[in-house]
Design a protein around this motif. Structure first.
Motif, PDB file in Angstrom:
ATOM      1  N   ALA A   6     -16.393  83.888  57.068  1.00  0.00           N
ATOM      2  CA  ALA A   6     -17.563  83.828  57.943  1.00  0.00           C
ATOM      3  C   ALA A   6     -17.142  84.127  59.374  1.00  0.00           C
ATOM      4  O   ALA A   6     -16.176  83.567  59.866  1.00  0.00           O
ATOM      5  CB  ALA A   6     -18.207  82.457  57.867  1.00  0.00           C
ATOM      6  N   GLY A   7     -17.856  84.991  60.014  1.00  0.00           N
ATOM      7  CA  GLY A   7     -17.553  85.320  61.393  1.00  0.00           C
ATOM      8  C   GLY A   7     -18.105  84.283  62.343  1.00  0.00           C
ATOM      9  O   GLY A   7     -19.046  83.561  62.035  1.00  0.00           O
ATOM     10  N   ARG A   8     -17.508  84.198  63.513  1.00  0.00           N
ATOM     11  CA  ARG A   8     -17.983  83.269  64.537  1.00  0.00           C
ATOM     12  C   ARG A   8     -18.765  84.046  65.566  1.00  0.00           C
ATOM     13  O   ARG A   8     -18.428  85.166  65.902  1.00  0.00           O
ATOM     14  CB  ARG A   8     -16.812  82.569  65.211  1.00  0.00           C
ATOM     15  N   THR A   9     -19.797  83.411  66.091  1.00  0.00           N
ATOM     16  CA  THR A   9     -20.567  84.071  67.130  1.00  0.00           C
ATOM     17  C   THR A   9     -19.857  83.895  68.455  1.00  0.00           C
ATOM     18  O   THR A   9     -19.227  82.877  68.704  1.00  0.00           O
ATOM     19  CB  THR A   9     -21.986  83.480  67.235  1.00  0.00           C
ATOM     20  N   THR A  10     -19.964  84.868  69.303  1.00  0.00           N
ATOM     21  CA  THR A  10     -19.328  84.790  70.607  1.00  0.00           C
ATOM     22  C   THR A  10     -20.298  84.208  71.612  1.00  0.00           C
ATOM     23  O   THR A  10     -21.503  84.450  71.541  1.00  0.00           O
ATOM     24  CB  THR A  10     -18.877  86.186  71.085  1.00  0.00           C
ATOM     25  N   PRO A  11     -19.784  83.417  72.562  1.00  0.00           N
ATOM     26  CA  PRO A  11     -20.675  82.792  73.529  1.00  0.00           C
ATOM     27  C   PRO A  11     -21.201  83.750  74.594  1.00  0.00           C
ATOM     28  O   PRO A  11     -22.027  83.388  75.387  1.00  0.00           O
ATOM     29  CB  PRO A  11     -19.796  81.711  74.160  1.00  0.00           C
ATOM     30  N   ARG A  12     -20.734  84.998  74.611  1.00  0.00           N
ATOM     31  CA  ARG A  12     -21.199  85.949  75.617  1.00  0.00           C
ATOM     32  C   ARG A  12     -22.668  86.267  75.453  1.00  0.00           C
ATOM     33  O   ARG A  12     -23.138  86.569  74.360  1.00  0.00           O
ATOM     34  CB  ARG A  12     -20.401  87.252  75.502  1.00  0.00           C
ATOM     35  N   GLY A  13     -23.376  86.188  76.546  1.00  0.00           N
ATOM     36  CA  GLY A  13     -24.781  86.547  76.518  1.00  0.00           C
ATOM     37  C   GLY A  13     -25.688  85.473  75.964  1.00  0.00           C
ATOM     38  O   GLY A  13     -26.874  85.694  75.802  1.00  0.00           O
ATOM     39  N   GLN A  14     -25.140  84.302  75.669  1.00  0.00           N
ATOM     40  CA  GLN A  14     -25.967  83.249  75.096  1.00  0.00           C
ATOM     41  C   GLN A  14     -26.271  82.142  76.090  1.00  0.00           C
ATOM     42  O   GLN A  14     -26.924  81.174  75.749  1.00  0.00           O
ATOM     43  CB  GLN A  14     -25.285  82.660  73.873  1.00  0.00           C
ATOM     44  N   GLY A  15     -25.787  82.242  77.311  1.00  0.00           N
ATOM     45  CA  GLY A  15     -26.144  81.277  78.337  1.00  0.00           C
ATOM     46  C   GLY A  15     -25.115  80.197  78.554  1.00  0.00           C
ATOM     47  O   GLY A  15     -24.024  80.206  78.004  1.00  0.00           O
ATOM     48  N   ARG A  16     -25.517  79.222  79.378  1.00  0.00           N
ATOM     49  CA  ARG A  16     -24.604  78.152  79.786  1.00  0.00           C
ATOM     50  C   ARG A  16     -24.224  77.232  78.645  1.00  0.00           C
ATOM     51  O   ARG A  16     -23.094  76.759  78.575  1.00  0.00           O
ATOM     52  CB  ARG A  16     -25.250  77.305  80.874  1.00  0.00           C
ATOM     53  N   LEU A  17     -25.168  76.924  77.773  1.00  0.00           N
ATOM     54  CA  LEU A  17     -24.892  76.000  76.690  1.00  0.00           C
ATOM     55  C   LEU A  17     -23.765  76.516  75.795  1.00  0.00           C
ATOM     56  O   LEU A  17     -22.874  75.763  75.416  1.00  0.00           O
ATOM     57  CB  LEU A  17     -26.151  75.755  75.869  1.00  0.00           C
ATOM     58  N   ALA A  18     -23.781  77.775  75.487  1.00  0.00           N
ATOM     59  CA  ALA A  18     -22.723  78.361  74.665  1.00  0.00           C
ATOM     60  C   ALA A  18     -21.403  78.363  75.415  1.00  0.00           C
ATOM     61  O   ALA A  18     -20.343  78.150  74.820  1.00  0.00           O
ATOM     62  CB  ALA A  18     -23.092  79.777  74.251  1.00  0.00           C
ATOM     63  N   ALA A  19     -21.448  78.570  76.735  1.00  0.00           N
ATOM     64  CA  ALA A  19     -20.219  78.560  77.529  1.00  0.00           C
ATOM     65  C   ALA A  19     -19.621  77.154  77.561  1.00  0.00           C
ATOM     66  O   ALA A  19     -18.403  76.989  77.478  1.00  0.00           O
ATOM     67  CB  ALA A  19     -20.501  79.055  78.939  1.00  0.00           C
ATOM     68  N   VAL A  20     -20.459  76.132  77.645  1.00  0.00           N
ATOM     69  CA  VAL A  20     -19.965  74.758  77.637  1.00  0.00           C
ATOM     70  C   VAL A  20     -19.408  74.415  76.259  1.00  0.00           C
ATOM     71  O   VAL A  20     -18.384  73.746  76.140  1.00  0.00           O
ATOM     72  CB  VAL A  20     -21.091  73.771  78.033  1.00  0.00           C
ATOM     73  N   ALA A  21     -20.057  74.883  75.214  1.00  0.00           N
ATOM     74  CA  ALA A  21     -19.586  74.618  73.861  1.00  0.00           C
ATOM     75  C   ALA A  21     -18.245  75.295  73.596  1.00  0.00           C
ATOM     76  O   ALA A  21     -17.449  74.816  72.791  1.00  0.00           O
ATOM     77  CB  ALA A  21     -20.615  75.092  72.841  1.00  0.00           C
ATOM     78  N   ALA A  22     -17.981  76.390  74.291  1.00  0.00           N
ATOM     79  CA  ALA A  22     -16.731  77.113  74.093  1.00  0.00           C
ATOM     80  C   ALA A  22     -15.599  76.564  74.950  1.00  0.00           C
ATOM     81  O   ALA A  22     -14.476  77.039  74.867  1.00  0.00           O
ATOM     82  CB  ALA A  22     -16.941  78.590  74.404  1.00  0.00           C
ATOM     83  N   LEU A  23     -15.877  75.540  75.751  1.00  0.00           N
ATOM     84  CA  LEU A  23     -14.874  74.959  76.629  1.00  0.00           C
ATOM     85  C   LEU A  23     -13.696  74.431  75.821  1.00  0.00           C
ATOM     86  O   LEU A  23     -13.864  73.663  74.890  1.00  0.00           O
ATOM     87  CB  LEU A  23     -15.488  73.814  77.444  1.00  0.00           C
ATOM     88  N   GLY A  24     -12.519  74.853  76.186  1.00  0.00           N
ATOM     89  CA  GLY A  24     -11.313  74.383  75.523  1.00  0.00           C
ATOM     90  C   GLY A  24     -10.962  75.100  74.242  1.00  0.00           C
ATOM     91  O   GLY A  24     -10.031  74.707  73.553  1.00  0.00           O
ATOM     92  N   THR A  25     -11.683  76.147  73.903  1.00  0.00           N
ATOM     93  CA  THR A  25     -11.362  76.867  72.675  1.00  0.00           C
ATOM     94  C   THR A  25     -10.220  77.833  72.919  1.00  0.00           C
ATOM     95  O   THR A  25     -10.043  78.358  74.005  1.00  0.00           O
ATOM     96  CB  THR A  25     -12.566  77.642  72.121  1.00  0.00           C
ATOM     97  N   ARG A  26      -9.459  78.047  71.912  1.00  0.00           N
ATOM     98  CA  ARG A  26      -8.336  78.976  71.969  1.00  0.00           C
ATOM     99  C   ARG A  26      -8.829  80.352  71.533  1.00  0.00           C
ATOM    100  O   ARG A  26      -9.918  80.475  70.970  1.00  0.00           O
ATOM    101  CB  ARG A  26      -7.227  78.489  71.051  1.00  0.00           C
ATOM    102  N   PRO A  27      -8.036  81.388  71.767  1.00  0.00           N
ATOM    103  CA  PRO A  27      -8.485  82.734  71.387  1.00  0.00           C
ATOM    104  C   PRO A  27      -8.878  82.866  69.916  1.00  0.00           C
ATOM    105  O   PRO A  27      -9.736  83.638  69.567  1.00  0.00           O
ATOM    106  CB  PRO A  27      -7.285  83.615  71.711  1.00  0.00           C
ATOM    107  N   GLY A  28      -8.279  82.094  69.042  1.00  0.00           N
ATOM    108  CA  GLY A  28      -8.609  82.161  67.627  1.00  0.00           C
ATOM    109  C   GLY A  28      -9.878  81.405  67.284  1.00  0.00           C
ATOM    110  O   GLY A  28     -10.262  81.337  66.131  1.00  0.00           O
ATOM    111  N   GLY A  29     -10.543  80.812  68.288  1.00  0.00           N
ATOM    112  CA  GLY A  29     -11.762  80.071  68.031  1.00  0.00           C
ATOM    113  C   GLY A  29     -11.533  78.604  67.747  1.00  0.00           C
ATOM    114  O   GLY A  29     -12.460  77.878  67.460  1.00  0.00           O
ATOM    115  N   ARG A  30     -10.279  78.149  67.852  1.00  0.00           N
ATOM    116  CA  ARG A  30      -9.983  76.745  67.584  1.00  0.00           C
ATOM    117  C   ARG A  30      -9.942  75.961  68.885  1.00  0.00           C
ATOM    118  O   ARG A  30      -9.482  76.449  69.899  1.00  0.00           O
ATOM    119  CB  ARG A  30      -8.658  76.627  66.853  1.00  0.00           C
ATOM    120  N   ARG A  31     -10.400  74.739  68.868  1.00  0.00           N
ATOM    121  CA  ARG A  31     -10.449  73.890  70.046  1.00  0.00           C
ATOM    122  C   ARG A  31      -9.108  73.181  70.237  1.00  0.00           C
ATOM    123  O   ARG A  31      -8.458  72.803  69.279  1.00  0.00           O
ATOM    124  CB  ARG A  31     -11.554  72.848  69.859  1.00  0.00           C
ATOM    125  N   HIS A  32      -8.693  73.001  71.495  1.00  0.00           N
ATOM    126  CA  HIS A  32      -7.460  72.282  71.808  1.00  0.00           C
ATOM    127  C   HIS A  32      -7.618  70.829  71.354  1.00  0.00           C
ATOM    128  O   HIS A  32      -8.689  70.246  71.505  1.00  0.00           O
ATOM    129  CB  HIS A  32      -7.197  72.346  73.316  1.00  0.00           C
TER     130      HIS A  32
END
Length: 69
Positions: A5-31
């Motif tokens: 399953a692919g992951r959606t990118t937070p680009r173009g989805q607004g602030r909420l997606a940017a906050v949700a992506a906080l601390g994620t690594r390039p592979g999509g995993r959170r620190h």
């Protein structure tokens, strides 16, 4: 096991997606520290509501009393 399953990118989805992506690594995993900072307040609140915090504090004071503190 491969991720299919692919992951959606937070680009173009607004602030909420940017906050949700906080601390994620390039592979999509959170620190791990970011994940702990998210989970611990919720776990503490759940513990306060269910009453296990009082049980833990009682046990800790009993151990401190046995140690002579």
């Amino acid at each position: 096991m491969a991720h299919t399953a692919g992951r959606t990118t937070p680009r173009g989805q607004g602030r909420l997606a940017a906050v949700a992506a906080l601390g994620t690594r390039p592979g999509g995993r959170r620190h791990p520290l970011v994940a702990a900072a998210i989970v611990l307040p919720a776990a503490l609140l759940l513990g306060l509501v269910s009453g296990w915090v009082q049980v833990v504090m009682t046990q800790a004071s009993s151990v401190a009393g046995m140690l002579g503190s």
